[in-house]
Design a protein around this motif. Structure first.
Motif, PDB file in Angstrom:
ATOM      1  N   THR A   1       0.848  -1.195   0.000  1.00  0.00           N
ATOM      2  CA  THR A   1       0.000   0.000   0.000  1.00  0.00           C
ATOM      3  C   THR A   1       0.878   1.238   0.000  1.00  0.00           C
ATOM      4  OG1 THR A   1      -0.098   0.318   2.405  1.00  0.00           O
ATOM      5  CG2 THR A   1      -1.654  -1.272   1.443  1.00  0.00           C
ATOM      6  N   THR A   2       0.248   2.369  -0.235  1.00  0.00           N
ATOM      7  CA  THR A   2       0.975   3.631  -0.109  1.00  0.00           C
ATOM      8  C   THR A   2      -0.020   4.751   0.135  1.00  0.00           C
ATOM      9  OG1 THR A   2       2.804   4.900  -1.062  1.00  0.00           O
ATOM     10  CG2 THR A   2       0.971   4.400  -2.535  1.00  0.00           C
TER      11      THR A   2
ATOM     12  N   ARG B   1      -9.124   1.363  -2.256  1.00  0.00           N
ATOM     13  CA  ARG B   1      -8.756   1.905  -0.935  1.00  0.00           C
ATOM     14  C   ARG B   1      -8.600   0.767   0.070  1.00  0.00           C
ATOM     15  NH1 ARG B   1     -10.044   5.580  -4.279  1.00  0.00           N
ATOM     16  NH2 ARG B   1     -10.433   7.724  -3.606  1.00  0.00           N
ATOM     17  N   VAL B   2      -7.629   0.920   0.954  1.00  0.00           N
ATOM     18  CA  VAL B   2      -7.365  -0.085   1.987  1.00  0.00           C
ATOM     19  C   VAL B   2      -8.248   0.207   3.204  1.00  0.00           C
ATOM     20  CG1 VAL B   2      -5.596  -1.040   3.507  1.00  0.00           C
ATOM     21  CG2 VAL B   2      -5.014  -0.372   1.149  1.00  0.00           C
TER      22      VAL B   2
ATOM     23  N   ILE C   1     -10.223  -4.481   0.818  1.00  0.00           N
ATOM     24  CA  ILE C   1      -9.938  -3.431  -0.160  1.00  0.00           C
ATOM     25  C   ILE C   1     -11.237  -3.151  -0.882  1.00  0.00           C
ATOM     26  CG2 ILE C   1      -8.709  -2.863  -2.305  1.00  0.00           C
ATOM     27  CD1 ILE C   1      -6.517  -4.872  -1.342  1.00  0.00           C
TER      28      ILE C   1
ATOM     29  N   GLU D   1      -4.847   5.783   1.799  1.00  0.00           N
ATOM     30  CA  GLU D   1      -4.006   4.591   1.681  1.00  0.00           C
ATOM     31  C   GLU D   1      -4.604   3.695   0.595  1.00  0.00           C
ATOM     32  OE1 GLU D   1      -2.016   0.884   4.187  1.00  0.00           O
ATOM     33  OE2 GLU D   1      -3.682   1.976   5.067  1.00  0.00           O
TER      34      GLU D   1
ATOM     35  N   ASN E   1      -4.374   0.555  -2.542  1.00  0.00           N
ATOM     36  CA  ASN E   1      -3.816  -0.732  -2.959  1.00  0.00           C
ATOM     37  C   ASN E   1      -2.969  -0.482  -4.200  1.00  0.00           C
ATOM     38  OD1 ASN E   1      -3.377  -3.390  -3.837  1.00  0.00           O
ATOM     39  ND2 ASN E   1      -5.367  -3.453  -4.893  1.00  0.00           N
TER      40      ASN E   1
ATOM     41  N   TYR F   1       0.882  -7.927  -4.338  1.00  0.00           N
ATOM     42  CA  TYR F   1       0.480  -8.674  -3.148  1.00  0.00           C
ATOM     43  C   TYR F   1       1.378  -9.884  -2.975  1.00  0.00           C
ATOM     44  CZ  TYR F   1      -3.677  -6.718  -5.479  1.00  0.00           C
ATOM     45  OH  TYR F   1      -4.552  -5.921  -6.176  1.00  0.00           O
TER      46      TYR F   1
ATOM     47  N   THR G   1      -8.774  -8.303  -5.348  1.00  0.00           N
ATOM     48  CA  THR G   1      -8.749  -7.579  -4.076  1.00  0.00           C
ATOM     49  C   THR G   1      -9.731  -8.159  -3.055  1.00  0.00           C
ATOM     50  OG1 THR G   1     -10.204  -6.037  -5.236  1.00  0.00           O
ATOM     51  CG2 THR G   1      -7.907  -5.411  -5.004  1.00  0.00           C
TER      52      THR G   1
ATOM     53  N   ALA H   1      -0.459  -5.274   5.680  1.00  0.00           N
ATOM     54  CA  ALA H   1      -0.147  -4.297   4.632  1.00  0.00           C
ATOM     55  C   ALA H   1       1.300  -3.880   4.805  1.00  0.00           C
ATOM     56  CB  ALA H   1      -1.063  -3.090   4.741  1.00  0.00           C
TER      57      ALA H   1
ATOM     58  N   LEU I   1       3.523  -0.746   3.817  1.00  0.00           N
ATOM     59  CA  LEU I   1       3.374   0.610   3.294  1.00  0.00           C
ATOM     60  C   LEU I   1       4.646   1.033   2.562  1.00  0.00           C
ATOM     61  CD1 LEU I   1       1.240   3.090   3.637  1.00  0.00           C
ATOM     62  CD2 LEU I   1       2.998   3.980   5.174  1.00  0.00           C
TER      63      LEU I   1
END
Ligand code: UD1
Ligand code: CA
Length: 481
Positions: free
Chosen positions: A136-137, A147-148, A159, A174, A176, A180, A206, A221, A223
């Motif tokens: 994630t970021t 979105r997470v 997600i 945050e 996806n 993975y 997801t 997750a 990041l």
């Protein structure tokens, strides 16, 4: 196999890529001299996985041909219809059978993602003992991304795709990234339970996160600290942004390794180019393919080099070079074109308006001005006069020309191949040389000059030339008195 080495990496590359508006598969668009999917595969290989699969579908012949040619060892798996990212992964597992251990899945349209970040994802997955770990970021503009979702304790619960998200969920930054790490067996089981009950009508990969979590497994997750490298490419605007970002990264690595780049804004260097410390790259220069710059070499301004080796302390100015080899301290340009098989030895020169193809210029030999050299070998220390043409093509076949050591070819010679000008031989300026010139001889092959006295005054009477001629004659007559 070390514990963090995954059993397989699955690269998703079957999508339509509609927004590219291209007849070329989206994942084959290049940045930094490499197809986008090639960058993703390079990052995947950094994990040293047991196997690498690429899911192909849309424009699959193109992608399969690319993989066969450029990516040995990578296995293509066909997804007949584009039923979504979950469907794509399910096709792999159904076609290749169970994959035990860690399975890493990555989108094929994220060319900037580094192998380092993927390795960190796999390591976090192993260390935390997760069933699934999502990369994630924090994306400044999360529009379009999944979105997470996390619970009150901060644990990942699922997600949600942008299209399916509520306003509250869309406020989450945050996202996806689309990479993975899964436990292979749990992934296979969960994919059987993914539905198409969503805004896209597709099987979302997801959804596996919430399914595994519902089964009581750990979802985690990782990041990514730098959101820039996680960006996906869906259209040509993003393609240009990704190209610029990748280029910045490549230039920075060269500068940190001791290469001077005078103007990073106008310099483009492909990922496979190598350079030694103290090489200098001047503005408006592009280095492509397997180009290499030796120590102290100076290239530019205005050069485009492809698969070209530039020796130590050589200089190349305003030149286009393809498949050429430029020796140490050699000099090229300004305004030269070196084509495949052009080889300059140490201190050789290919100067202004010079074109070279499949030819060797010996040590210290000079081809300074306005010359075409094709299929030739020029000996050390030879000098080729301005305007010389190596006539290598007779309309049917190509032939070779040999110029010996310290030979001197007069200006505006035409050397009609096959022909040899031997060691220490000369050709007279303006000669059309059709037979060999032996060592130390001069080949003269042109009409002998004869002057017809008084012709201009007789035949061009009344012109400025005739008047100048008469004035010169008057002066000569006076001086003669
Ligand atoms: C996907 C993610 C989203 C994430 C985003 C990151 C899903 C459901 N959503 O959305 O959460 O934020 O990536 O960029 O996964 N592909 C196939 N077969 C298919 C469909 C797609 O191989 O049937 C491939 C595409 O070629 C592409 C990748 O899967 O490389 C992602 O597909 P895309 O449609 O671009 O997904 P996004 O909508 O971007
Ligand atoms: Ca000429």
């Amino acid at each position: 196999m070390s514990a963090s080495r995954p059993a397989a990496v699955i690269v998703l590359a079957a999508g339509e890529g509609t927004r590219m508006k291209s007849r070329t598969s989206k994942v084959l668009h290049e940045i930094g001299g490499r197809a986008m999917v090639g960058h993703v595969i390079a990052a995947a290989r950094a994990l040293e996985p047991g196997r690498v699969f690429v899911v192909v579908g849309s424009r699959r012949e193109q992608v399969e041909a690319y993989l066969a040619e450029r990516e040995p060892g990578v296995e293509a798996v066909v997804q007949e219809r584009q039923g979504g990212t979950g469907h794509a992964v399910r096709m792999v597992l159904e076609q290749v059978g169970a994959l035990d251990g860690t399975v890493v899945v990555t989108n094929g349209d994220h060319p900037l993602l580094s192998g380092e970040t993927l390795r960190a994802l796999a390591a976090a997955h192993r260390d935390e003992g997760n069933a699934v770990t999502v990369l994630t970021t924090e994306m400044p503009d999360a529009t379009g991304y999944g979105r997470v979702l996390r619970d009150a304790g901060g644990a990942v619960t699922g997600i949600v795709e942008h299209k399916d998200a509520t306003a509250e969920q869309r406020a989450v930054h945050e996202i996806n990234v689309g990479m993975y790490a899964f436990d292979g067996a749990l992934l296979a089981d969960a994919l059987k339970r993914v539905t198409t009950d969503n805004a896209g009508g597709e099987e979302y990969l997801t959804d596996v996160v919430a399914i595994l979590r519902g089964d009581g497994h750990r979802a985690g997750a990782f990041l990514a600290p730098d959101w820039v490298e996680t960006q996906g490419v869906n259209d040509r605007v993003q393609l240009a942004q990704a190209r610029r970002q990748l280029n910045d990264r490549v230039l920075e690595a060269h500068m940190r390794a001791g290469v001077t780049i005078v103007d990073p804004a106008s310099t483009w260097i492909d990922v496979e180019v190598t350079a030694e410390p103290d090489a200098v790259v001047h503005p408006n220069t592009q280095l492509h393919g397997a180009t290499h710059l030796g120590a102290g070499a100076e290239v530019g301004p205005g050069c485009t080099l492809t698969d070209t080796r530039v020796g130590a302390d050589a200089t190349v100015v305003n030149a286009v070079c393809v498949g050429a080899e430029i020796g140490p301290q050699a000099s090229v340009g300004p305004f030269a074109y070196l084509r495949p098989g052009a080889r300059l030895a140490r201190k050789a020169k290919a100067g202004t308006y010079v074109e070279l193809k499949n030819s060797e210029v010996g040590e210290g030999a000079k081809v300074p001005h306005l010359t075409y050299v094709g299929d030739a070998e020029i000996g050390p220390g030879a000098n080729i006069g301005a305007g010389t043409i190596f006539a290598n093509y007779d309309g049917v076949g190509k032939h070779r020309t040999e110029i010996g050591a310290a030979a001197f070819v007069g200006s505006n010679s035409v050397l009609v191949a096959p022909v040899t000008v031997a060691d220490g031989a000369y050709t007279a300026a303006g000669s059309t040389v059709t037979s060999d010139v032996p060592p130390g001889a001069i080949g003269v092959a042109r009409g002998r000059q004869r002057n017809i006295e008084g012709w201009v005054e007789r035949s061009r009477a009344g012109t400025p030339s005739a008047e100048a001629a008469r004035a010169a004659r008057d002066e000569r007559d006076r001086d003669g008195e």
